[in-house]
Motif scaffolding. Structure first.
Motif, PDB file in Angstrom:
ATOM      1  N   ALA A 290      47.037  38.747  46.750  1.00 37.03           N
ATOM      2  CA  ALA A 290      46.673  40.023  46.317  1.00 37.03           C
ATOM      3  C   ALA A 290      46.801  40.257  44.823  1.00 37.03           C
ATOM      4  CB  ALA A 290      47.181  41.294  46.938  1.00 37.03           C
ATOM      5  N   TYR A 312      41.947  43.032  44.926  1.00 40.39           N
ATOM      6  CA  TYR A 312      41.770  42.241  46.168  1.00 40.39           C
ATOM      7  C   TYR A 312      43.015  42.626  46.857  1.00 40.39           C
ATOM      8  CZ  TYR A 312      41.498  38.230  49.436  1.00 40.39           C
ATOM      9  OH  TYR A 312      41.405  37.347  50.367  1.00 40.39           O
ATOM     10  N   SER A 313      42.947  43.189  48.165  1.00 43.09           N
ATOM     11  CA  SER A 313      44.227  43.682  48.842  1.00 43.09           C
ATOM     12  C   SER A 313      44.732  42.683  49.703  1.00 43.09           C
ATOM     13  CB  SER A 313      43.589  44.955  49.489  1.00 43.09           C
ATOM     14  OG  SER A 313      42.895  44.557  50.815  1.00 43.09           O
ATOM     15  N   GLU A 314      45.927  43.164  49.920  1.00 41.31           N
ATOM     16  CA  GLU A 314      46.953  42.116  51.068  1.00 41.31           C
ATOM     17  C   GLU A 314      46.113  42.222  52.109  1.00 41.31           C
ATOM     18  OE1 GLU A 314      49.489  44.424  47.832  1.00 41.31           O
ATOM     19  OE2 GLU A 314      47.706  44.862  48.978  1.00 41.31           O
TER      20      GLU A 314
END
Length: 369
Positions: A290, A312-314
């Motif tokens: 992320a 940009y996410s987990e």
């Protein structure tokens, strides 16, 4: 005495010449340059491929829905021939339509190379027109939308449709169709059926997003920034929101990956985007950690720079995520250069970072509404 020496020397020359010619003949006799290296048959499940020995190509059309990631062809060869990869060994043909899988037949002292494509049977509508209006076709969800002038009678329309050669279409070409509600068009092809939903809307067509890069038919070359960019990478995740076969990628090093590492569209691949008309970008990103993704936008000559970021996410690790970047509202300078940095942070921040390949695709600019 001299005469005897001359005779002996001549004899040695003749003897050595004879031995040399005998060796040459022995080597020539051992070479087999006439062995058959043609593929006799190439079969996937119960489907025979089309083998073209002149061009060295093999094409196999398999039923829709076939898993192309692990296909084990059965290959018939001439006597004494061998092939690599071997018959019966599974190969990944997911991207073979654009990057054929290489097979090589060996026999005697000769070989022949084949470029092999295995793809699903598919029929497509490629054009849809009513009068002077052209429909927008989305091949991902098999939908068609067409905007028609005010006053058009939607109950009596006869579209002109272009579609895959050899397919049959229903409703048939030339028939009048009632478009007061969405219409399903069905293509029948090689025992398979494919459906499209066509919708007619009265009014002006909205301005569409500008596709800057999609990896296939719109694929300007990304320049290297800090590391080598692979401009034609195979999409590692085609069963999600980004199903196209090709994208772009780079490897970020966990030790020396500080600073700018990414790709740039500039110089001969620069763009021309007016912030008065467009107010945001979107891009697809796939990676294993992320963090922020950064777009740097510039005018020609690397002037008038703005830095745009999105997280940009987990929740999306190993998946494609569509990121949105807002163009500053006060920007008036034309955008000519776009730089992508898939991971903006220094190494180890905000999360531990391992050397990995990161991917991006589907860069678009969206018009102001």
């Amino acid at each position: 005495m001299n005469t005897l020496k001359i005779i002996i020397n001549i004899g040695l020359v003749l003897l050595l010449g004879g031995l040399f010619n005998a060796c040459k003949q022995e080597v020539a006799d051992s070479l087999d340059l006439n062995a058959d290296v043609h593929v006799l048959a190439f079969k996937v499940a119960h489907v025979n491929g089309v083998v073209d020995n002149e061009t060295g190509t093999i094409t196999v059309l398999v039923p829709a829905g076939t898993d192309l990631s692990a296909v084990a062809p059965v290959i018939d060869l001439p006597a004494n021939a061998a092939i690599k990869p071997a018959s019966g060994v599974a190969q990944n043909f997911q991207f073979s339509a654009s990057s054929p899988v290489i097979y090589r037949v060996y026999n005697g002292n000769v070989f022949q190379t084949y470029r092999v494509i295995v793809k699903e049977i598919k029929a497509e509508i490629t054009a849809f027109r009513i009068g002077n209006r052209t429909g927008m076709i989305n091949q991902n969800d098999n939908s068609i939308v067409i905007y028609l002038p005010e006053g058009t009678d939607l109950t009596q329309l006869s579209p002109m449709v272009e579609y895959t050669d050899g397919a049959e279409i229903s409703p048939a070409q030339g028939n009048y169709v009632d478009f007061s509600s969405p219409v399903t068009y069905t293509l029948s092809y090689m025992g398979e059926t494919f459906s499209y939903t066509a919708t007619a809307i009265i009014g002006d067509e909205p301005k569409q997003p500008l596709i800057i890069f999609n990896g296939e038919n719109i694929a300007p070359q990304w320049a290297d920034l800090g590391t080598a960019v692979e401009n034609q990478s195979n999409n590692p995740k085609t069963d999600g929101i980004n199903a196209s076969p090709l994208c772009v990628s780079m490897v970020r090093n966990a030790v020396t990956g500080e600073g700018w590492h990414g790709g740039a569209l500039w110089n001969e691949n620069k763009v021309n985007i007016d912030p008065a008309e467009y107010n945001r970008f979107s891009i697809m990103v796939l990676k294993q950690v992320a963090g922020d993704v950064q777009l740097e936008i510039q005018s020609d000559g690397e002037n008038n720079k703005d830095w745009l970021r999105a997280w940009y996410s987990e929740d999306h690790l190993g998946e494609w995520q569509e990121l949105i970047f807002e163009i500053p509202a006060n920007r008036t300078a034309i955008i000519n250069n776009i730089l992508v940095m898939p991971h903006e942070h220094p190494n180890g921040s905000p999360l531990a970072f391992e050397t990995q390949r990161m991917y991006w695709d589907e860069l678009k600019a969206f018009p102001k509404e």
